[in-house]
Design a protein around this motif. Structure first.
Motif, PDB file in Angstrom:
ATOM      1  N   GLU A 169       8.437 -24.589 -21.502  1.00  0.00           N
ATOM      2  CA  GLU A 169       7.093 -24.943 -21.944  1.00  0.00           C
ATOM      3  C   GLU A 169       6.471 -26.062 -21.105  1.00  0.00           C
ATOM      4  OE1 GLU A 169       5.137 -23.552 -24.106  1.00  0.00           O
ATOM      5  OE2 GLU A 169       6.554 -22.081 -24.919  1.00  0.00           O
ATOM      6  N   VAL A 170       7.255 -27.078 -20.774  1.00  0.00           N
ATOM      7  CA  VAL A 170       6.723 -28.223 -20.041  1.00  0.00           C
ATOM      8  C   VAL A 170       6.392 -27.803 -18.612  1.00  0.00           C
ATOM      9  CG1 VAL A 170       7.192 -30.561 -19.226  1.00  0.00           C
ATOM     10  CG2 VAL A 170       8.046 -29.817 -21.454  1.00  0.00           C
ATOM     11  N   ASN A 171       5.155 -28.005 -18.202  1.00  0.00           N
ATOM     12  CA  ASN A 171       4.727 -27.527 -16.892  1.00  0.00           C
ATOM     13  C   ASN A 171       3.710 -28.476 -16.276  1.00  0.00           C
ATOM     14  OD1 ASN A 171       1.781 -26.343 -17.360  1.00  0.00           O
ATOM     15  ND2 ASN A 171       3.043 -25.839 -19.163  1.00  0.00           N
ATOM     16  N   LEU A 172       3.360 -28.216 -15.025  1.00  0.00           N
ATOM     17  CA  LEU A 172       2.409 -29.037 -14.276  1.00  0.00           C
ATOM     18  C   LEU A 172       1.184 -28.233 -13.883  1.00  0.00           C
ATOM     19  CD1 LEU A 172       4.950 -30.833 -11.889  1.00  0.00           C
ATOM     20  CD2 LEU A 172       4.152 -31.594 -14.118  1.00  0.00           C
ATOM     21  N   GLU A 173       0.827 -27.270 -14.712  1.00  0.00           N
ATOM     22  CA  GLU A 173      -0.284 -26.381 -14.387  1.00  0.00           C
ATOM     23  C   GLU A 173      -1.588 -27.147 -14.189  1.00  0.00           C
ATOM     24  OE1 GLU A 173      -2.510 -22.465 -16.288  1.00  0.00           O
ATOM     25  OE2 GLU A 173      -0.398 -22.851 -16.782  1.00  0.00           O
ATOM     26  N   GLU A 174      -1.770 -28.259 -14.907  1.00  0.00           N
ATOM     27  CA  GLU A 174      -3.015 -29.023 -14.771  1.00  0.00           C
ATOM     28  C   GLU A 174      -3.150 -29.677 -13.402  1.00  0.00           C
ATOM     29  OE1 GLU A 174      -0.306 -32.050 -17.022  1.00  0.00           O
ATOM     30  OE2 GLU A 174      -0.439 -29.883 -16.709  1.00  0.00           O
ATOM     31  N   LEU A 175      -2.029 -29.716 -12.641  1.00  0.00           N
ATOM     32  CA  LEU A 175      -2.055 -30.323 -11.303  1.00  0.00           C
ATOM     33  C   LEU A 175      -2.199 -29.275 -10.199  1.00  0.00           C
ATOM     34  CD1 LEU A 175       0.808 -32.977 -11.694  1.00  0.00           C
ATOM     35  CD2 LEU A 175      -1.649 -33.287 -12.018  1.00  0.00           C
ATOM     36  N   TRP A 176      -2.522 -28.033 -10.591  1.00  0.00           N
ATOM     37  CA  TRP A 176      -2.595 -26.937  -9.624  1.00  0.00           C
ATOM     38  C   TRP A 176      -3.585 -27.243  -8.493  1.00  0.00           C
ATOM     39  CZ3 TRP A 176      -0.147 -22.462  -8.424  1.00  0.00           C
ATOM     40  CH2 TRP A 176      -0.813 -21.546  -7.600  1.00  0.00           C
ATOM     41  N   LYS A 177      -4.802 -27.605  -8.819  1.00  0.00           N
ATOM     42  CA  LYS A 177      -5.810 -27.879  -7.791  1.00  0.00           C
ATOM     43  C   LYS A 177      -5.397 -29.070  -6.941  1.00  0.00           C
ATOM     44  CE  LYS A 177     -10.755 -28.667  -7.051  1.00  0.00           C
ATOM     45  NZ  LYS A 177     -10.526 -29.727  -6.062  1.00  0.00           N
ATOM     46  N   CYS A 178      -4.869 -30.090  -7.593  1.00  0.00           N
ATOM     47  CA  CYS A 178      -4.399 -31.279  -6.881  1.00  0.00           C
ATOM     48  C   CYS A 178      -3.308 -30.911  -5.882  1.00  0.00           C
ATOM     49  CB  CYS A 178      -3.885 -32.297  -7.899  1.00  0.00           C
ATOM     50  SG  CYS A 178      -3.503 -33.911  -7.226  1.00  0.00           S
ATOM     51  N   LYS A 209       4.435 -36.965 -14.506  1.00  0.00           N
ATOM     52  CA  LYS A 209       3.211 -36.287 -14.051  1.00  0.00           C
ATOM     53  C   LYS A 209       2.310 -37.248 -13.271  1.00  0.00           C
ATOM     54  CE  LYS A 209       2.956 -32.641 -17.555  1.00  0.00           C
ATOM     55  NZ  LYS A 209       2.169 -32.036 -18.653  1.00  0.00           N
ATOM     56  N   GLU A 210       2.245 -38.500 -13.723  1.00  0.00           N
ATOM     57  CA  GLU A 210       1.458 -39.499 -13.004  1.00  0.00           C
ATOM     58  C   GLU A 210       1.975 -39.658 -11.572  1.00  0.00           C
ATOM     59  OE1 GLU A 210       1.071 -43.302 -14.843  1.00  0.00           O
ATOM     60  OE2 GLU A 210       0.635 -42.444 -16.815  1.00  0.00           O
ATOM     61  N   TRP A 211       3.289 -39.697 -11.433  1.00  0.00           N
ATOM     62  CA  TRP A 211       3.886 -39.850 -10.114  1.00  0.00           C
ATOM     63  C   TRP A 211       3.586 -38.637  -9.235  1.00  0.00           C
ATOM     64  CZ3 TRP A 211       5.424 -43.501  -7.128  1.00  0.00           C
ATOM     65  CH2 TRP A 211       5.926 -44.703  -7.645  1.00  0.00           C
ATOM     66  N   VAL A 212       3.720 -37.440  -9.798  1.00  0.00           N
ATOM     67  CA  VAL A 212       3.468 -36.231  -9.014  1.00  0.00           C
ATOM     68  C   VAL A 212       2.008 -36.195  -8.557  1.00  0.00           C
ATOM     69  CG1 VAL A 212       3.399 -33.702  -9.067  1.00  0.00           C
ATOM     70  CG2 VAL A 212       5.317 -34.924 -10.101  1.00  0.00           C
ATOM     71  N   ARG A 213       1.094 -36.564  -9.437  1.00  0.00           N
ATOM     72  CA  ARG A 213      -0.323 -36.612  -9.060  1.00  0.00           C
ATOM     73  C   ARG A 213      -0.531 -37.602  -7.911  1.00  0.00           C
ATOM     74  NH1 ARG A 213      -4.961 -35.068 -11.574  1.00  0.00           N
ATOM     75  NH2 ARG A 213      -3.886 -34.632 -13.552  1.00  0.00           N
ATOM     76  N   THR A 214       0.126 -38.751  -8.000  1.00  0.00           N
ATOM     77  CA  THR A 214       0.021 -39.762  -6.943  1.00  0.00           C
ATOM     78  C   THR A 214       0.547 -39.221  -5.615  1.00  0.00           C
ATOM     79  OG1 THR A 214       0.243 -41.586  -8.522  1.00  0.00           O
ATOM     80  CG2 THR A 214       0.769 -42.066  -6.227  1.00  0.00           C
ATOM     81  N   LEU A 215       1.679 -38.528  -5.654  1.00  0.00           N
ATOM     82  CA  LEU A 215       2.255 -37.977  -4.430  1.00  0.00           C
ATOM     83  C   LEU A 215       1.340 -36.934  -3.811  1.00  0.00           C
ATOM     84  CD1 LEU A 215       6.028 -37.636  -5.420  1.00  0.00           C
ATOM     85  CD2 LEU A 215       4.914 -39.469  -4.177  1.00  0.00           C
ATOM     86  N   PHE A 216       0.777 -36.060  -4.638  1.00  0.00           N
ATOM     87  CA  PHE A 216      -0.157 -35.051  -4.127  1.00  0.00           C
ATOM     88  C   PHE A 216      -1.384 -35.726  -3.504  1.00  0.00           C
ATOM     89  CE2 PHE A 216       1.443 -31.592  -7.249  1.00  0.00           C
ATOM     90  CZ  PHE A 216       2.354 -31.139  -6.293  1.00  0.00           C
TER      91      PHE A 216
END
Length: 375
Positions: free
Chosen positions: A77-86, A133-140
């Motif tokens: 269930e836990v996913n990063l779909e909201e970071l797709w565009k990023c 998720k914050e970290w992944v967004r930062t890396l992207f």
């Protein structure tokens, strides 16, 4: 239940699907990229497959047909779909296929995140997921500032700026990895501390017993002549060293279990002879245990100094230094150099309570040996 259609963003984590137009056919087992269509030096083409549970009929699902299927069950269930565009934007200037590259990183991070949360209690997960998720967004975001001359063209390529952006990204990755390791270790410690003492003891004994058995099996092979080129004394020393560690802690129960277990193994093949000092470890453990009891009954004492105090914590067998304010970096460096470690539990710098620890204290703060030993 809300109907969610398959898409490029989510199909990699779908487990069971339903054909939207033919729902009466029931559920299908979905396999992401389950069939290879072509393979060459530069690129591989895949299609997804679905197998109907009722009769094992297989169909091919291309990316353009994903919207004809709805998800009945997810792999997780836990996913990063909201970071797709990023994620896609992160590789816009470094890849000829930024969407595919971004999707790869999304899958990689999702797999890691879900593996991590399996090991932690429910109350720890929400905060960890949010920070991850914050970290992944930062890396992207940082990677999106990196360019490739192959993509943008070599003319007037900003080499120096690109090197700087690449270094920023690499540093962020290192910080992220350090954060993740630190948090997972802290959670593991909390999980371990929360276990009942009986469970901890059982697990400790199981690990030691497994280690003893491994060494004893090799010793038996040496005795039988099936293990050649090994030194028996080294394996005996290994068993002794592991059990001695528990004896020095005063763990009488586990030491006695180890001695009894070795005696059982001796009946099959001579592992450790009765003349060996190994069989005296129970006496050492008892002596240490008695000394610990004496220390635990002593009242803790404090020695004040300008800027803090030193605590002789007998119940924890620690000498602790508590500062009124956070010490300067050079003082912290000196503490670490002299064997002190920070204890969040006591909000103090501490090390084991020994004579050497007293001398270490004098090298860090303005107190004398006489003050420490006399207190």
């Amino acid at each position: 239940m809300e109907q969610i259609l398959l898409s490029k963003k989510n199909c990699h984590r779908a487990s069971r699907v339903v054909n939207v137009e033919n729902q009466e056919e029931g559920e299908w087992l979905f396999s992401w990229r389950g069939k290879k269509l072509s393979d060459n030096l530069m690129h591989c083409d895949y299609a997804h497959t679905a197998i109907r549970i009722s009769d094992n009929e297989e169909v091919i699902i291309n990316d353009k047909d994903l919207g004809c299927w709805s998800v009945a069950e997810w792999k997780y269930e836990v996913n990063l779909e909201e970071l797709w565009k990023c994620a896609c934007d992160a590789f816009y200037a470094t890849s000829f296929s930024p969407e595919e590259r971004g999707a790869y990183y999304i899958r990689m991070y999702e797999e890691e995140l879900n593996d991590d949360i399996k090991k932690m209690p429910e109350e720890e997960r929400t905060r960890y997921i949010s920070k991850y998720k914050e970290w992944v967004r930062t890396l992207f975001d940082k990677h999106s500032r990196i360019m490739s001359a192959m993509i943008t063209g070599p003319a007037r390529f900003p080499t120096r700026r690109n090197e700087k952006m690449n270094n920023y990204y690499e540093n962020a990755v290192s910080e992220f990895r350090a954060w993740r390791e630190k948090v997972l270790k802290a959670i593991a410690r909390r999980i371990e501390d929360a276990k009942p003492e009986e469970q901890k003891a059982d697990e400790e004994w199981t690990r030691l017993k497994r280690s003893i058995y491994s060494s004893a099996s090799t010793i038996k092979g040496i005795n039988d002549g099936t293990e050649r080129g090994y030194n028996k004394a080294l394996f005996v020393s290994s068993i002794y060293g592991k059990v001695e560690t528990y004896a020095k802690r005063g763990d009488v129960t586990i030491v006695e279990k180890a001695i009894a277990y070795v005696r059982e193994l001796n009946k099959q093949s001579s592992t450790i002879t009765e003349r060996h000092k190994f069989f005296k470890l129970a006496e050492m453990a008892k002596a240490v245990c008695e000394a610990q009891e004496v220390r635990s009954n002593k009242e803790d004492t404090e020695i004040l100094f300008d800027g803090g105090r030193v605590i002789k914590n007998y119940s924890e067998d620690r000498v602790q230094i508590v500062f009124d304010t956070k010490p300067q970096p050079d003082v912290i460096s000196n503490l670490k150099h002299n064997g002190f470690r920070w204890s969040p539990r006591f909000s103090a710098w501490q090390r084991q309570l020994t004579n050497n620890a007293y001398y270490a204290v004098t090298r860090v703060i303005p107190v004398t040996i006489e003050q420490l030993k006399g207190a």
